[in-house]
Design a protein around this motif. Structure first.
Motif, PDB file in Angstrom:
ATOM      1  N   SER A 135      35.703 -16.135   2.196  1.00  0.00           N
ATOM      2  CA  SER A 135      34.600 -15.408   2.819  1.00  0.00           C
ATOM      3  C   SER A 135      33.929 -16.331   3.821  1.00  0.00           C
ATOM      4  O   SER A 135      34.038 -17.546   3.707  1.00  0.00           O
ATOM      5  CB  SER A 135      33.586 -14.989   1.759  1.00  0.00           C
ATOM      6  OG  SER A 135      34.202 -14.241   0.746  1.00  0.00           O
ATOM      7  N   PRO A 136      33.203 -15.770   4.778  1.00  0.00           N
ATOM      8  CA  PRO A 136      32.470 -16.633   5.714  1.00  0.00           C
ATOM      9  C   PRO A 136      31.427 -17.486   4.968  1.00  0.00           C
ATOM     10  O   PRO A 136      31.073 -17.161   3.835  1.00  0.00           O
ATOM     11  CB  PRO A 136      31.767 -15.643   6.642  1.00  0.00           C
ATOM     12  CG  PRO A 136      32.273 -14.293   6.311  1.00  0.00           C
ATOM     13  CD  PRO A 136      33.034 -14.341   5.045  1.00  0.00           C
ATOM     14  N   VAL A 169      27.769 -19.074   3.927  1.00  0.00           N
ATOM     15  CA  VAL A 169      26.470 -18.414   3.743  1.00  0.00           C
ATOM     16  C   VAL A 169      25.660 -18.476   5.041  1.00  0.00           C
ATOM     17  O   VAL A 169      24.960 -17.524   5.401  1.00  0.00           O
ATOM     18  CB  VAL A 169      25.698 -19.064   2.575  1.00  0.00           C
ATOM     19  CG1 VAL A 169      24.356 -18.389   2.373  1.00  0.00           C
ATOM     20  CG2 VAL A 169      26.513 -18.996   1.298  1.00  0.00           C
ATOM     21  N   CYS A 225      37.131 -10.337  -0.579  1.00  0.00           N
ATOM     22  CA  CYS A 225      36.165 -11.281  -1.142  1.00  0.00           C
ATOM     23  C   CYS A 225      36.371 -11.414  -2.648  1.00  0.00           C
ATOM     24  O   CYS A 225      36.747 -10.456  -3.312  1.00  0.00           O
ATOM     25  CB  CYS A 225      34.742 -10.775  -0.910  1.00  0.00           C
ATOM     26  SG  CYS A 225      34.212 -10.859   0.787  1.00  0.00           S
ATOM     27  N   ASN A 274      25.266 -14.709  -1.930  1.00  0.00           N
ATOM     28  CA  ASN A 274      25.881 -14.351  -0.649  1.00  0.00           C
ATOM     29  C   ASN A 274      27.022 -15.279  -0.218  1.00  0.00           C
ATOM     30  O   ASN A 274      27.297 -15.413   0.968  1.00  0.00           O
ATOM     31  CB  ASN A 274      24.805 -14.271   0.444  1.00  0.00           C
ATOM     32  CG  ASN A 274      23.814 -13.163   0.164  1.00  0.00           C
ATOM     33  OD1 ASN A 274      24.209 -12.028  -0.052  1.00  0.00           O
ATOM     34  ND2 ASN A 274      22.535 -13.500   0.127  1.00  0.00           N
ATOM     35  N   SER A 275      27.689 -15.897  -1.199  1.00  0.00           N
ATOM     36  CA  SER A 275      28.826 -16.747  -0.859  1.00  0.00           C
ATOM     37  C   SER A 275      30.139 -15.970  -0.969  1.00  0.00           C
ATOM     38  O   SER A 275      31.187 -16.467  -0.622  1.00  0.00           O
ATOM     39  CB  SER A 275      28.866 -17.966  -1.791  1.00  0.00           C
ATOM     40  OG  SER A 275      29.005 -17.543  -3.138  1.00  0.00           O
ATOM     41  N   GLN A 276      30.077 -14.738  -1.485  1.00  0.00           N
ATOM     42  CA  GLN A 276      31.283 -13.923  -1.626  1.00  0.00           C
ATOM     43  C   GLN A 276      31.108 -12.592  -0.912  1.00  0.00           C
ATOM     44  O   GLN A 276      31.242 -11.521  -1.513  1.00  0.00           O
ATOM     45  CB  GLN A 276      31.607 -13.749  -3.117  1.00  0.00           C
ATOM     46  CG  GLN A 276      31.982 -15.084  -3.749  1.00  0.00           C
ATOM     47  CD  GLN A 276      32.162 -15.062  -5.253  1.00  0.00           C
ATOM     48  OE1 GLN A 276      32.563 -16.052  -5.841  1.00  0.00           O
ATOM     49  NE2 GLN A 276      31.860 -13.955  -5.895  1.00  0.00           N
ATOM     50  N   VAL A 277      30.772 -12.666   0.353  1.00  0.00           N
ATOM     51  CA  VAL A 277      30.595 -11.449   1.153  1.00  0.00           C
ATOM     52  C   VAL A 277      31.276 -11.621   2.502  1.00  0.00           C
ATOM     53  O   VAL A 277      31.561 -12.741   2.928  1.00  0.00           O
ATOM     54  CB  VAL A 277      29.098 -11.108   1.374  1.00  0.00           C
ATOM     55  CG1 VAL A 277      28.409 -10.833   0.066  1.00  0.00           C
ATOM     56  CG2 VAL A 277      28.389 -12.220   2.112  1.00  0.00           C
ATOM     57  N   CYS A 278      31.569 -10.501   3.144  1.00  0.00           N
ATOM     58  CA  CYS A 278      32.220 -10.531   4.446  1.00  0.00           C
ATOM     59  C   CYS A 278      31.742  -9.315   5.240  1.00  0.00           C
ATOM     60  O   CYS A 278      31.017  -8.476   4.706  1.00  0.00           O
ATOM     61  CB  CYS A 278      33.734 -10.520   4.284  1.00  0.00           C
ATOM     62  SG  CYS A 278      34.367  -8.908   3.779  1.00  0.00           S
ATOM     63  N   LEU A 318      24.322 -10.123  -2.111  1.00  0.00           N
ATOM     64  CA  LEU A 318      25.342  -9.077  -1.962  1.00  0.00           C
ATOM     65  C   LEU A 318      26.689  -9.430  -2.598  1.00  0.00           C
ATOM     66  O   LEU A 318      27.677  -8.737  -2.363  1.00  0.00           O
ATOM     67  CB  LEU A 318      25.537  -8.750  -0.471  1.00  0.00           C
ATOM     68  CG  LEU A 318      24.299  -8.197   0.250  1.00  0.00           C
ATOM     69  CD1 LEU A 318      24.618  -7.905   1.714  1.00  0.00           C
ATOM     70  CD2 LEU A 318      23.794  -6.926  -0.433  1.00  0.00           C
TER      71      LEU A 318
END
Ligand SMILES: [Zn+2]
Lengths: 97, 486
Positions: free
Chosen positions: A72-73, A75, B25, B34-38, B144
């Motif tokens: 994923s991107p 943070v 993800c 929010n480290s596992q979102v795209c 998220l």
């Protein structure tokens, strides 16, 4: 012009869409939406009794992907466009429970 | 007047996939916010969702396990509502062509009675994110990571008639989801969530009164508490000839009651419409057949088999069948045991007792699953054989169990190494008993005065002096004999 929807309907839709309409706007949108709906009603002239309900026009089906994880991107990137943030979270106005 | 409750459940279970429903993800629990979102799960413009095939597979398994008819051409719909944990402002769900419908789950009530609980439909949808409310009330924070994790929603028919039935149903369903590895069912991580519909009517009536929906039920305990409370509330109202209205209530953890949801929290018009970004999903006969073949025996079927074939009791069967791994371990032991003691059901009872007893106790104390220990079915069978052959006593066996579990050492080896072979020689035990009796005149006097625990104290002393190796039956016998003539 037909009255397919009335002022009440427009106020309801506005509320669902979280839109604040000013007095004269409600009238105006009711008129405009009726014109649009009247135009679209033309479609009802077609006989569709022998047509399957169609939610997609492209003949695609069964598009699936493997359960394979991709990175994923960061943070920082994720939050880059956020109006407000805190400790890695999106920060939003208080939600009343 | 006698009343009866009419109860239906909605169950949300997170599907055990590595990645989210529509993007790649990770779904791992506990990652930093929010480290596992795209862009896809954040709902940014211009992205396209693509269905995770593993989630579809889990859905087919769930549908088969719950005896549902699978919809061959299933579709997705948008459920529209606004909430900060839902970045797209709609949830992708299935309203018009749910994945499967018209099934049932058979539960076993107390006293062997069976009951089929109807399943209205099951459908596939995505989870929402998580909100954290700052204590000062000035802002909320949104994570998220959970957004887009696949969920199966299972909707039962209003066939449940008591909190007890609800409990059995939840247990049975959870076992199935765990067993088929469709969901990890970790309630503390929110993998399994419930909503209940409850109404109360006069017994014997068949109509469905207006139902009260209770949301926010996040553990088995709370589901049952809320249902009991709600039945009581509605029954009292009926007794006072008050009318129960159709409404949505929330479980209030603090006050331990259900309370009415504020109208603002309710009043939803979801304006469902077909999801244009996802093409329809076709489920083929071959696909269903393939999964059917690979499906493990369901826990409720297996339980039936264990109880009838091995005469296992309810308690043991519940523990042994609580996960597939333990049940497989049990059956593996049994196969090996058959070779040692062909055709004895005593051996299956021993294995069941050992797994449901000392082994489970160790696992619970150390909070570890069986797979993380070093024990093998061979070792457990060997340990039980050592006891059954009288080579070691039950206590010694229990004492060396941790070493087998932790180090994966063969029981025979441990016994040999530590010289734990049971002393059955009466002469040797007799000497040990004499010695203890000589040293404990006070205890003997107590015993004569009728203190029964004096006897067990003496047994303990003899066992201790023989390092636990003495055959306890022989110790008991000799002590009794000797005390009588003293
Ligand atoms: Zn994503």
């Amino acid at each position: 012009m037909k009255n397919i929807i009335n002022k009440k309907d427009v106020e309801y839709v506005a509320r669902l869409s979280r839109l604040k309409l000013k007095g004269e706007q409600t009238e105006k949108f009711t008129r405009q939406l009726n014109t649009i709906l009247e135009y679209i009603e033309k479609l009802n002239e077609l006989d569709t009794s022998k047509t399957e309900p169609t939610s997609h026009v492209v003949p695609l089906r069964n598009v699936r992907r493997k359960d394979f994880q991709k990175p994923s991107p960061t943070v920082e990137e994720v939050l880059k466009n956020a109006p407000d943030k805190e400790r890695g979270y999106f920060k939003v106005p208080p939600i009343i429970e | 007047m006698e009343y009866e409750p009419v109860i239906g459940l909605e169950i949300h279970a997170e599907l055990a996939t590595k990645t989210k429903l529509f993007c790649s993800c990770s779904t791992k629990f506990g990652a930093s916010p929010n480290s596992q979102v795209c862009p896809i799960c954040m709902g940014l413009p211009g992205v396209l969702p693509v269905v995770n095939e593993k989630a579809v597979e889990h859905m087919i398994i769930t549908a088969l396990a719950l005896n549902c008819t699978i919809t061959r051409q299933t579709k997705f719909d948008r459920k529209n509502y606004y909430y900060p944990d839902l970045p797209k402002n709609y949830q992708i769900s299935q309203q018009y062509f749910p994945f499967a419908k018209d099934g049932f789950l058979e539960i076993k009530l107390l006293g062997d009675e069976k009951k089929k609980i109807g399943i209205g439909n099951i459908h596939l949808e995505e989870d929402a994110g998580k909100n954290i409310h700052l204590e000062n009330g000035k802002a909320s924070l949104v994570d998220l990571n959970r957004t887009g994790i696949p969920l199966v929603e299972i909707v039962t028919k209003p066939d449940l008639r008591s909190p007890e039935e609800v409990e059995i149903f939840m247990d049975t369903l959870r076992d199935i989801l765990l067993y088929t590895e469709v969901s990890d069912c970790k309630m503390e991580e929110g993998s399994l969530r419930f909503e209940a519909n409850i109404s109360v009517r006069e017994k014997g009536q068949t109509h469905l009164p207006p139902r009260v929906e209770i949301k926010n039920l996040n553990s088995f305990k709370i589901v049952l508490l809320a249902i009991k409370h709600e039945i009581e509330r509605q029954t009292k109202m009926l007794e006072k000839k008050e009318k129960v209205l159709q409404e949505t209530r929330l479980w209030d953890e603090e006050k331990q009651i259900t309370r009415l949801m504020r109208s603002k929290e309710e009043a939803h018009d979801y304006r469902y419409f077909p999801e244009p970004d996802l093409p329809p999903l076709f489920i083929s006969e071959e696909e269903i057949e393939k999964i059917k073949k690979e499906m493990p025996e369901l826990p409720n079927v297996r339980k039936e088999r264990f109880i009838t074939k091995y005469r296992m009791n309810e308690y043991d069967s519940r523990i042994i069948l609580s996960d597939k791994e333990t049940a497989d371990f049990f059956e593996e032991c049994l196969k090996l045991g058959e070779n040692v003691y062909p055709g004895t059901s005593i051996f299956s009872k021993d294995i069941a007792n050992w797994i449901a007893g000392p082994v489970t106790r160790y696992l619970n104390e150390h909070n570890t699953p069986l797979s993380k220990t070093q024990i093998t079915p061979q070792y457990l069978v060997e340990l039980i054989s050592l006891v059954n052959k009288g080579l070691i006593n039950q206590n010694t066996a229990k004492n060396i169990l941790p070493e087998i579990l932790e180090k994966g050492k063969a029981p025979q080896e441990i016994v040999k190494e530590k010289g734990l072979i049971q002393v059955t020689d009466e002469e040797e035990i007799s000497q040990a008993v004499d010695k203890i009796l000589k040293e404990n005149q006070q205890v003997i006097d107590d015993f004569k005065k009728g203190k029964t625990n004096a006897f067990s104290f003496l047994v303990g002393q003899v066992m201790k002096s023989t390092k636990g190796k003495a055959n306890p039956q022989t110790v008991n016998k000799l002590l009794k004999q000797k005390l009588e003539i003293l």
